[in-house]
Design an enzyme around this catalytic site. Sequence first.
Site, PDB file in Angstrom:
ATOM      1  N   GLU A 198       5.199 -19.562 -26.179  1.00 64.26           N
ATOM      2  CA  GLU A 198       5.462 -20.860 -25.553  1.00 64.26           C
ATOM      3  C   GLU A 198       4.341 -21.858 -25.854  1.00 64.26           C
ATOM      4  O   GLU A 198       4.595 -23.049 -26.043  1.00 64.26           O
ATOM      5  CB  GLU A 198       5.634 -20.668 -24.038  1.00 64.26           C
ATOM      6  CG  GLU A 198       6.912 -19.901 -23.712  1.00 64.26           C
ATOM      7  CD  GLU A 198       6.981 -19.458 -22.257  1.00 64.26           C
ATOM      8  OE1 GLU A 198       6.115 -18.662 -21.834  1.00 64.26           O
ATOM      9  OE2 GLU A 198       7.893 -19.890 -21.546  1.00 64.26           O
ATOM     10  N   GLY A 246       4.033 -16.341 -22.891  1.00 68.51           N
ATOM     11  CA  GLY A 246       3.304 -17.610 -22.801  1.00 68.51           C
ATOM     12  C   GLY A 246       2.592 -17.981 -24.099  1.00 68.51           C
ATOM     13  O   GLY A 246       2.321 -19.158 -24.341  1.00 68.51           O
ATOM     14  N   GLU A 273       9.567 -11.420 -21.598  1.00 68.89           N
ATOM     15  CA  GLU A 273       9.480 -11.480 -20.133  1.00 68.89           C
ATOM     16  C   GLU A 273      10.502 -10.594 -19.431  1.00 68.89           C
ATOM     17  O   GLU A 273      10.223 -10.041 -18.364  1.00 68.89           O
ATOM     18  CB  GLU A 273       9.635 -12.936 -19.651  1.00 68.89           C
ATOM     19  CG  GLU A 273       8.409 -13.807 -19.888  1.00 68.89           C
ATOM     20  CD  GLU A 273       8.379 -14.479 -21.259  1.00 68.89           C
ATOM     21  OE1 GLU A 273       9.178 -14.086 -22.141  1.00 68.89           O
ATOM     22  OE2 GLU A 273       7.558 -15.379 -21.449  1.00 68.89           O
ATOM     23  N   ALA A 328       1.021 -14.618 -20.857  1.00 61.99           N
ATOM     24  CA  ALA A 328       0.266 -14.832 -19.632  1.00 61.99           C
ATOM     25  C   ALA A 328      -0.350 -13.497 -19.229  1.00 61.99           C
ATOM     26  O   ALA A 328       0.130 -12.433 -19.633  1.00 61.99           O
ATOM     27  CB  ALA A 328       1.190 -15.354 -18.548  1.00 61.99           C
TER      28      ALA A 328
HETATM   29  N1  CO8 Z   1      -1.739  -9.668 -20.116  1.00 65.81           N
HETATM   30  C1  CO8 Z   1      -2.812  -8.921 -19.797  1.00 65.81           C
HETATM   31  N2  CO8 Z   1      -3.366  -8.003 -20.613  1.00 65.81           N
HETATM   32  C2  CO8 Z   1      -2.785  -7.828 -21.821  1.00 65.81           C
HETATM   33  C3  CO8 Z   1      -1.660  -8.553 -22.226  1.00 65.81           C
HETATM   34  C4  CO8 Z   1      -1.127  -9.513 -21.311  1.00 65.81           C
HETATM   35  N3  CO8 Z   1      -0.095 -10.303 -21.615  1.00 65.81           N
HETATM   36  N4  CO8 Z   1      -1.316  -8.135 -23.471  1.00 65.81           N
HETATM   37  C5  CO8 Z   1      -2.188  -7.188 -23.816  1.00 65.81           C
HETATM   38  N5  CO8 Z   1      -3.079  -7.001 -22.825  1.00 65.81           N
HETATM   39  C6  CO8 Z   1      -4.203  -6.052 -22.799  1.00 65.81           C
HETATM   40  C7  CO8 Z   1      -3.742  -4.633 -22.604  1.00 65.81           C
HETATM   41  O1  CO8 Z   1      -3.519  -4.363 -21.230  1.00 65.81           O
HETATM   42  C8  CO8 Z   1      -4.895  -3.849 -23.178  1.00 65.81           C
HETATM   43  O2  CO8 Z   1      -5.937  -3.841 -22.239  1.00 65.81           O
HETATM   44  P1  CO8 Z   1      -6.801  -2.470 -22.024  1.00 65.81           P
HETATM   45  O3  CO8 Z   1      -7.471  -2.218 -23.350  1.00 65.81           O
HETATM   46  O4  CO8 Z   1      -7.778  -2.850 -20.943  1.00 65.81           O
HETATM   47  O5  CO8 Z   1      -5.833  -1.408 -21.660  1.00 65.81           O
HETATM   48  C9  CO8 Z   1      -5.347  -4.740 -24.345  1.00 65.81           C
HETATM   49  O6  CO8 Z   1      -4.833  -6.051 -24.081  1.00 65.81           O
HETATM   50  C10 CO8 Z   1      -4.812  -4.290 -25.680  1.00 65.81           C
HETATM   51  O7  CO8 Z   1      -3.421  -4.168 -25.553  1.00 65.81           O
HETATM   52  P2  CO8 Z   1      -2.605  -2.840 -25.962  1.00 65.81           P
HETATM   53  O8  CO8 Z   1      -3.459  -1.641 -25.816  1.00 65.81           O
HETATM   54  O9  CO8 Z   1      -1.303  -2.880 -25.234  1.00 65.81           O
HETATM   55  O10 CO8 Z   1      -2.393  -3.142 -27.514  1.00 65.81           O
HETATM   56  P3  CO8 Z   1      -1.212  -2.604 -28.431  1.00 65.81           P
HETATM   57  O11 CO8 Z   1      -1.603  -2.950 -29.842  1.00 65.81           O
HETATM   58  O12 CO8 Z   1      -0.874  -1.204 -28.128  1.00 65.81           O
HETATM   59  O13 CO8 Z   1       0.077  -3.508 -28.023  1.00 65.81           O
HETATM   60  C11 CO8 Z   1       1.204  -5.546 -27.463  1.00 65.81           C
HETATM   61  C12 CO8 Z   1       0.071  -4.880 -28.258  1.00 65.81           C
HETATM   62  C13 CO8 Z   1       2.565  -5.091 -28.037  1.00 65.81           C
HETATM   63  C14 CO8 Z   1       1.055  -7.054 -27.626  1.00 65.81           C
HETATM   64  C15 CO8 Z   1       1.120  -5.130 -25.993  1.00 65.81           C
HETATM   65  O14 CO8 Z   1      -0.225  -5.356 -25.539  1.00 65.81           O
HETATM   66  C16 CO8 Z   1       2.036  -5.895 -25.080  1.00 65.81           C
HETATM   67  O15 CO8 Z   1       3.218  -5.627 -25.035  1.00 65.81           O
HETATM   68  N6  CO8 Z   1       1.486  -6.892 -24.305  1.00 65.81           N
HETATM   69  C17 CO8 Z   1       2.224  -7.614 -23.347  1.00 65.81           C
HETATM   70  C18 CO8 Z   1       3.069  -8.682 -24.000  1.00 65.81           C
HETATM   71  C19 CO8 Z   1       3.903  -9.396 -22.976  1.00 65.81           C
HETATM   72  O16 CO8 Z   1       4.712  -8.835 -22.277  1.00 65.81           O
HETATM   73  N7  CO8 Z   1       3.718 -10.748 -22.883  1.00 65.81           N
HETATM   74  C20 CO8 Z   1       4.427 -11.573 -21.976  1.00 65.81           C
HETATM   75  C21 CO8 Z   1       3.721 -11.696 -20.696  1.00 65.81           C
HETATM   76  S1  CO8 Z   1       4.663 -12.557 -19.454  1.00 65.81           S
HETATM   77  C22 CO8 Z   1       4.451 -14.172 -19.853  1.00 65.81           C
HETATM   78  O17 CO8 Z   1       3.798 -14.527 -20.790  1.00 65.81           O
HETATM   79  C23 CO8 Z   1       5.148 -15.109 -18.964  1.00 65.81           C
HETATM   80  C24 CO8 Z   1       4.690 -16.545 -19.161  1.00 65.81           C
HETATM   81  C25 CO8 Z   1       5.203 -17.396 -18.062  1.00 65.81           C
HETATM   82  C26 CO8 Z   1       4.201 -18.204 -17.287  1.00 65.81           C
HETATM   83  C27 CO8 Z   1       3.164 -18.822 -18.163  1.00 65.81           C
HETATM   84  C28 CO8 Z   1       2.352 -19.849 -17.429  1.00 65.81           C
HETATM   85  C29 CO8 Z   1       1.226 -20.255 -18.319  1.00 65.81           C
END
Ligand code: CO8
Length: 260
Positions: free
Chosen positions: A114, A111, A134, A66
Amino acid sequence: MNFENLLYEVSDGIATVTVNRPKALNALNAATLKELINCFAAIRDDEAVKVVILTGGGEKAFVAGADIAEMQSLDAVEASRFARLGHELAAAVEELPKPVIAAVNGYALGGGCELALCCDIRLAAENAQFGQPEVNLGVIPGFGGTQRLARLIGKGLASELIMTGDMIDAAEAHRIGLVNKVFPAADLMTAARKMAGKIASKGLVAVGFAKAALRDGLEMDLARACNLEADLFGLCFATADQKEGMQAFLEKRPAKFVGK
Ligand code: CO8
């Protein structure tokens, strides 16, 4: 159909839905969730679509979760509403009487994992990564992860993934039954289309009934589930495809199914 955050194309009865926000690793914001819900509603009513492939745009991600930037400032009521939007999408995918294949081409986190869990079949690229991170954000899965992951891979392994927030690679996801098959990244979509094409060539009322029996039966006790299966098995005999399928077998020729 035109979408801001999705790509959509249909060819040979196979719809490919691509979540397309590659700059945010295809993170699901509310707008994307709503588009996916609308897209699956349209697919349900479109007789030209027999099988669906769901994948992510760009090279790195299926869906990295998400949208954290959008979620960050939600209050409890808004967060619950957001999670319910996710559940609405899950229902649209799971109750669609057509198979949905997830082609997981990179990160499937939170998400995103999921979303893949809602699909009937998961195929993965060798570079795919799965996880429920999460707890790293101070929350829990909110899109059915605690339930569907435990049902698919068992409570112990689901507890480990959800409580540690660790990521696993495609080989490990395959080993524990989270994905059906793993392919080199360059071959993933070809493999997904091949499987979708094979399913699309079958009697599609039967395929839809099989999906319903698997989905609903697994939530029942065995006796009721077998009753459900018997009812749906019987209903197959009201279709032209059953008559054609059995006739074709006896005449030693390929069946020509019409989906009715
Ligand atoms: N949300 C928003 N932006 C994101 C997300 C995300 N989940 N994941 C990545 N991005 C963005 C980054 O902020 C970054 O943006 P910017 O270039 O503007 O800084 C861009 O995507 C590229 O990401 P990274 O620079 O971080 O890329 P890396 O290769 O260094 O890392 C990762 C990749 C490991 C995937 C890293 O981006 C990461 O850890 N992302 C978050 C993953 C995460 O925690 N996901 C779970 C989110 S919570 C959730 O899903 C709860 C669901 C419950 C409700 C759902 C209802 C539908």
